[in-house]
Motif scaffolding. Sequence first.
Motif, PDB file in Angstrom:
ATOM      1  N   ARG A 240     -31.669   3.120  27.416  1.00  0.00           N
ATOM      2  CA  ARG A 240     -32.957   2.491  27.711  1.00  0.00           C
ATOM      3  C   ARG A 240     -33.600   3.128  28.942  1.00  0.00           C
ATOM      4  NH1 ARG A 240     -36.237  -2.402  28.326  1.00  0.00           N
ATOM      5  NH2 ARG A 240     -35.412  -3.262  26.390  1.00  0.00           N
TER       6      ARG A 240
ATOM      7  N   GLU B 250     -37.143   5.002  29.129  1.00  0.00           N
ATOM      8  CA  GLU B 250     -38.201   4.541  30.044  1.00  0.00           C
ATOM      9  C   GLU B 250     -38.658   5.666  30.960  1.00  0.00           C
ATOM     10  OE1 GLU B 250     -37.259  -0.211  30.638  1.00  0.00           O
ATOM     11  OE2 GLU B 250     -36.081   1.241  31.778  1.00  0.00           O
TER      12      GLU B 250
ATOM     13  N   SER C 214     -39.698   8.564  22.481  1.00  0.00           N
ATOM     14  CA  SER C 214     -40.110   8.011  23.774  1.00  0.00           C
ATOM     15  C   SER C 214     -41.255   8.814  24.372  1.00  0.00           C
ATOM     16  CB  SER C 214     -38.922   8.012  24.751  1.00  0.00           C
ATOM     17  OG  SER C 214     -37.890   7.191  24.299  1.00  0.00           O
TER      18      SER C 214
ATOM     19  N   ASN D 185     -47.823  -1.335  23.341  1.00  0.00           N
ATOM     20  CA  ASN D 185     -46.744  -2.074  23.998  1.00  0.00           C
ATOM     21  C   ASN D 185     -45.675  -2.495  22.982  1.00  0.00           C
ATOM     22  OD1 ASN D 185     -45.545  -3.611  26.322  1.00  0.00           O
ATOM     23  ND2 ASN D 185     -45.963  -5.318  24.948  1.00  0.00           N
ATOM     24  N   ALA D 186     -46.108  -2.908  21.792  1.00  0.00           N
ATOM     25  CA  ALA D 186     -45.145  -3.294  20.757  1.00  0.00           C
ATOM     26  C   ALA D 186     -44.284  -2.104  20.354  1.00  0.00           C
ATOM     27  CB  ALA D 186     -45.883  -3.853  19.545  1.00  0.00           C
TER      28      ALA D 186
ATOM     29  N   ARG E 115     -43.486   0.410  22.242  1.00  0.00           N
ATOM     30  CA  ARG E 115     -42.554   0.616  23.345  1.00  0.00           C
ATOM     31  C   ARG E 115     -41.374  -0.351  23.244  1.00  0.00           C
ATOM     32  NH1 ARG E 115     -43.025   2.315  28.804  1.00  0.00           N
ATOM     33  NH2 ARG E 115     -41.469   1.324  30.144  1.00  0.00           N
ATOM     34  N   GLN E 116     -41.691  -1.640  23.072  1.00  0.00           N
ATOM     35  CA  GLN E 116     -40.644  -2.655  23.057  1.00  0.00           C
ATOM     36  C   GLN E 116     -39.720  -2.487  21.844  1.00  0.00           C
ATOM     37  OE1 GLN E 116     -40.271  -4.163  25.782  1.00  0.00           O
ATOM     38  NE2 GLN E 116     -42.291  -3.577  26.567  1.00  0.00           N
ATOM     39  N   GLU E 117     -40.284  -2.092  20.701  1.00  0.00           N
ATOM     40  CA  GLU E 117     -39.467  -1.832  19.506  1.00  0.00           C
ATOM     41  C   GLU E 117     -38.447  -0.737  19.775  1.00  0.00           C
ATOM     42  OE1 GLU E 117     -41.580  -2.292  15.298  1.00  0.00           O
ATOM     43  OE2 GLU E 117     -42.754  -1.055  16.680  1.00  0.00           O
TER      44      GLU E 117
ATOM     45  N   LEU F 203     -37.290   0.468  22.642  1.00  0.00           N
ATOM     46  CA  LEU F 203     -36.290   0.112  23.654  1.00  0.00           C
ATOM     47  C   LEU F 203     -35.300  -0.918  23.121  1.00  0.00           C
ATOM     48  CD1 LEU F 203     -38.587  -0.113  26.815  1.00  0.00           C
ATOM     49  CD2 LEU F 203     -37.062   1.769  26.172  1.00  0.00           C
ATOM     50  N   ALA F 204     -35.799  -1.909  22.388  1.00  0.00           N
ATOM     51  CA  ALA F 204     -34.913  -2.932  21.831  1.00  0.00           C
ATOM     52  C   ALA F 204     -33.938  -2.328  20.838  1.00  0.00           C
ATOM     53  CB  ALA F 204     -35.730  -4.039  21.167  1.00  0.00           C
TER      54      ALA F 204
ATOM     55  N   ASP G 204     -31.210  -0.697  22.781  1.00  0.00           N
ATOM     56  CA  ASP G 204     -30.333  -1.753  23.303  1.00  0.00           C
ATOM     57  C   ASP G 204     -29.396  -2.269  22.208  1.00  0.00           C
ATOM     58  OD1 ASP G 204     -31.483  -1.645  25.813  1.00  0.00           O
ATOM     59  OD2 ASP G 204     -32.813  -3.353  25.477  1.00  0.00           O
TER      60      ASP G 204
END
Length: 393
Positions: free
Chosen positions: A59, A63, A241, A287-288, A290-292, A294-295, A298
């Motif tokens: 992650r 980032e 990324s 933003n979605a 990005r979060q997808e 990274l999640a 994880d």
Amino acid sequence: MSERVMDRIADIADQLRLQAWEAETLGQLPETTVKQMKAAGSIRLLQPKKHGGLEVHPREFAETVMATAALDPAAGWVNGVVGVHPYQLAYADPRVAEEVWATDVDTWVASPYAPQGVAKPVDGGYVFNGRWQFSSGTDACDWIILGAMIGDADGKPLMPPQMLHMILPRADYEIVPDSWNVVGLRGTGSKDVIVKDAFVPAYRTMDAMKVMDGTAQREAGMTETLYLMPWSTMFPLGISSAVIGIAEGALAAHLDYQRERVNSSGVAIKDDPYVMYAIGEAAADINAARQELLANADRIYDMVDAGKEVSFEDRAAGRRTQVRAVHRAVSAVDEIFARSGGNAMRMDKPLQRYWRDVHTGQAHAIHVPGTVYHAAALSSFGVDPQGALRAMI
């Protein structure tokens, strides 16, 4: 909390933004950018600690790539591509890492992995020949990983194909000048490379299929969660990324451009509800994405860390997420770019460069959705995909 690489990138944000223009003109990263990235530790994020690396969580790697790409798309792309190679070298023959980082822990390693060369077996190794495209950041690298097919005595690929990753020092390959003339990501310097009759010792090769299915990591006795991560999660992570980071940079450039703009009807853009709607939707989608991404990193990391098997179905779902996140972010950039007006097309405006760069990044082979979506869908039905459907998964 200790300082992170992305904090150092934030400290040089203004310089990176300016140097992005220089990279575009040069067709490769300026020496200043390379020095700044080395000082920040950008390419050591996934490097083993025993070789001067940082061994961060995937992650944090993602980032950092996003943060860099938002400021300078070419630097972010190189961060993502070149930055993943230390992860693979961690489970190569130990002699390789010792050679690569013996005198400088900031030595960079280029690629590409496409099997566009032929390795003919000889005593102690292989005689290697070929030509490859798309060696991102190659001018700043002193080693390279190249894809190969094992050949017969006449240098013709064996059938069925057997693929290797060949690791060579700079003296054993040639970078082709002026071989990177493209519409976007010009500053990455993703030039062609040529190998002519180079001898590559066997210990500087890796079985490509074992790398991709995780066997190489297990045979090397890796215990760290980072180095047990699936190759098909880690390799695309840096590239995807970078594209999402470029989309974030495009959104920031769009906001800067539109903030005081008045349209041809004399209406301030801030008073145009249709443009405001488009900006709001695009910001949410980027933003979605990005979060997808990274999640997903994880989720796979947590599975590996818990000692669980990451099945083909898990990997396919992860690749589906990576691909969709990129396409979602690029579509959002298109929506705001279409509402930027004619002056945004001028070559001295950063927005048009971000638009070109984000589309060029999307065009990378790992972002082609067809077989990935197909394989993920079949897997969800309990069907085990075969052949080409397993590619890069």
